[in-house]
Scaffold this active site. Sequence first.
Site, PDB file in Angstrom:
ATOM      1  N   GLY A  66      18.988  42.343  29.783  1.00  0.00           N
ATOM      2  CA  GLY A  66      18.914  43.808  29.658  1.00  0.00           C
ATOM      3  C   GLY A  66      18.221  44.463  30.828  1.00  0.00           C
ATOM      4  N   ILE A 121      25.009  46.412  27.910  1.00  0.00           N
ATOM      5  CA  ILE A 121      24.453  45.064  27.834  1.00  0.00           C
ATOM      6  C   ILE A 121      25.446  44.134  27.125  1.00  0.00           C
ATOM      7  CG2 ILE A 121      22.488  43.649  27.080  1.00  0.00           C
ATOM      8  CD1 ILE A 121      21.947  45.901  29.277  1.00  0.00           C
ATOM      9  N   ARG A 145      63.050  36.680  36.186  1.00  0.00           N
ATOM     10  CA  ARG A 145      63.657  38.005  36.373  1.00  0.00           C
ATOM     11  C   ARG A 145      64.593  38.015  37.594  1.00  0.00           C
ATOM     12  NH1 ARG A 145      64.666  42.660  33.558  1.00  0.00           N
ATOM     13  NH2 ARG A 145      64.558  44.488  34.895  1.00  0.00           N
ATOM     14  N   ALA A 185      58.070  47.365  34.884  1.00  0.00           N
ATOM     15  CA  ALA A 185      57.690  48.104  33.671  1.00  0.00           C
ATOM     16  C   ALA A 185      57.163  47.172  32.587  1.00  0.00           C
ATOM     17  CB  ALA A 185      58.890  48.883  33.137  1.00  0.00           C
ATOM     18  N   GLU A 224      26.991  43.477  38.055  1.00  0.00           N
ATOM     19  CA  GLU A 224      26.263  42.522  38.914  1.00  0.00           C
ATOM     20  C   GLU A 224      26.386  42.894  40.396  1.00  0.00           C
ATOM     21  OE1 GLU A 224      25.563  38.714  37.730  1.00  0.00           O
ATOM     22  OE2 GLU A 224      26.334  38.950  35.709  1.00  0.00           O
TER      23      GLU A 224
END
Length: 395
Positions: free
Chosen positions: A124, A157, A268, A340, A363
């Site tokens: 924290g 946190i 594809r 898409a 960070e």
Amino acid sequence: MNFDFSDEQVMLRKAVRSFVDHEIMPNIGEWDAKGHFDQQTLKKLAGLGLMGVCIPETYGGSGMDYNSLAIVCEELERGDTAFRTAVSVHTGLNSMTLLQWATESQKQKYLVPQARGEKIGAFGLTEPAAGSDVAALQTTATLDGDHYVLNGQKTWISLCDVADHFLVFAYTDKSKKHHGISCFIVERTYEGFSSKATKGKLGIRAGNTGELFFDQMKVPKENLLGDEGDGFKIAMSALDSGRFTVAAGACGQIMACLEASVEYCHERKTFGKEIGKHQLVQQMIAKMEAGLHMSRLLVYRAGALKNKGVRNTRETSLAKWQACDFANQAADDAVQIHGAYGYSNEYPVERYLRNSKAPVIYEGTREIHTIMQAEYVLGYRKDKPLSQMLPAWEG
Ligand SMILES: Cc1cc2nc3c(=O)[nH]c(=O)nc-3n(C[C@H](O)[C@H](O)[C@H](O)COP(=O)(O)OP(=O)(O)OC[C@H]3O[C@@H](n4cnc5c(N)ncnc54)[C@H](O)[C@@H]3O)c2cc1C
């Protein structure tokens, strides 16, 4: 220089990959959609010894080297950022910080159960008005007999509702600016402690992130980590460990982008051929491959320095900055390659793109690491060995 993985590291990678394929991949779409953090998965990771992989066996860990921790993070984030984030805060930001700074009795009480995964640790530091500018934090700790009284609030946190133990940073003397910040080991059960998850996150939706509140919370004096005023140094050294895990995780994110994109490139067809045959699509694949290998080299170099017990703030910052940027770009390109379909949750790449943004922010933001690197090169920033270094790997 040795670029080979040990047999143990190869087996570790295989084991984590198999865990991710069987325990995380089949469920992650649903957990992400529901915003569910699966605590059972943490318990299973603990069962495999993965919550304290680089913590010495004498303190309840698996006793592997720091690059083994990188391998765990890489493979976990191939599945999802949420579980790598959990290991980052539990092992990187909390347990490794205890290994570096705690007294023997603090290690026995807090590090041992964390390394075994029986208790979960978190970190924290951030507050509503203090992110990059750590010295702007407002939480205070006042000594009163045999305990400190903490008042204040933390935000963003990770594991806020899940962790048992927190490293909490507070001012013991505001007049000394960052030299007046101290670090405390806080237990969730302390009176005056509460937490609340944040809703509506862009990504890491299968993770748990939120606020901590301290209202006249009494913390025993013996839970001060280091000395009064050591808090800023402790926070920065914790980030050296945490950032390493974030950088390693980013490599896993790129692997996931590559896997999904390569499969789609073969599946594809446009203009009569697989889209993988179009050079502009190949360029995106090539950039992912380059980003993955450059990031890994930076990560493992930082890990090699950690193994030797050498200060690596500069090398870790570079690895974190570059790997997270590469991962964010790879995720963007992975969506682009899927067209898409990449824009819907029919494919996992939209989750990768949403997840890849937080590591560019937490960070140390991209901008903070850019500044750090420039300052090192220009000679404005120099690191000295700390009074307490992260112990070298004993193996
Ligand atoms: C998913 C998630 C999980 C997190 N988990 C934790 C956790 O477990 N524990 C914890 O303590 N924190 C945690 N954080 C908080 C995180 O570390 C902070 O968000 C981060 O440090 C940035 O702070 P900020 O958000 O207040 O941004 P700010 O510091 O307000 O920055 C805003 C913008 O200004 C830029 N900026 C700021 N200063 C400068 C400067 N000097 N030069 C140039 N640009 C600058 C930043 O780069 C950014 O673009 C988490 C965040 C997220 C998103």
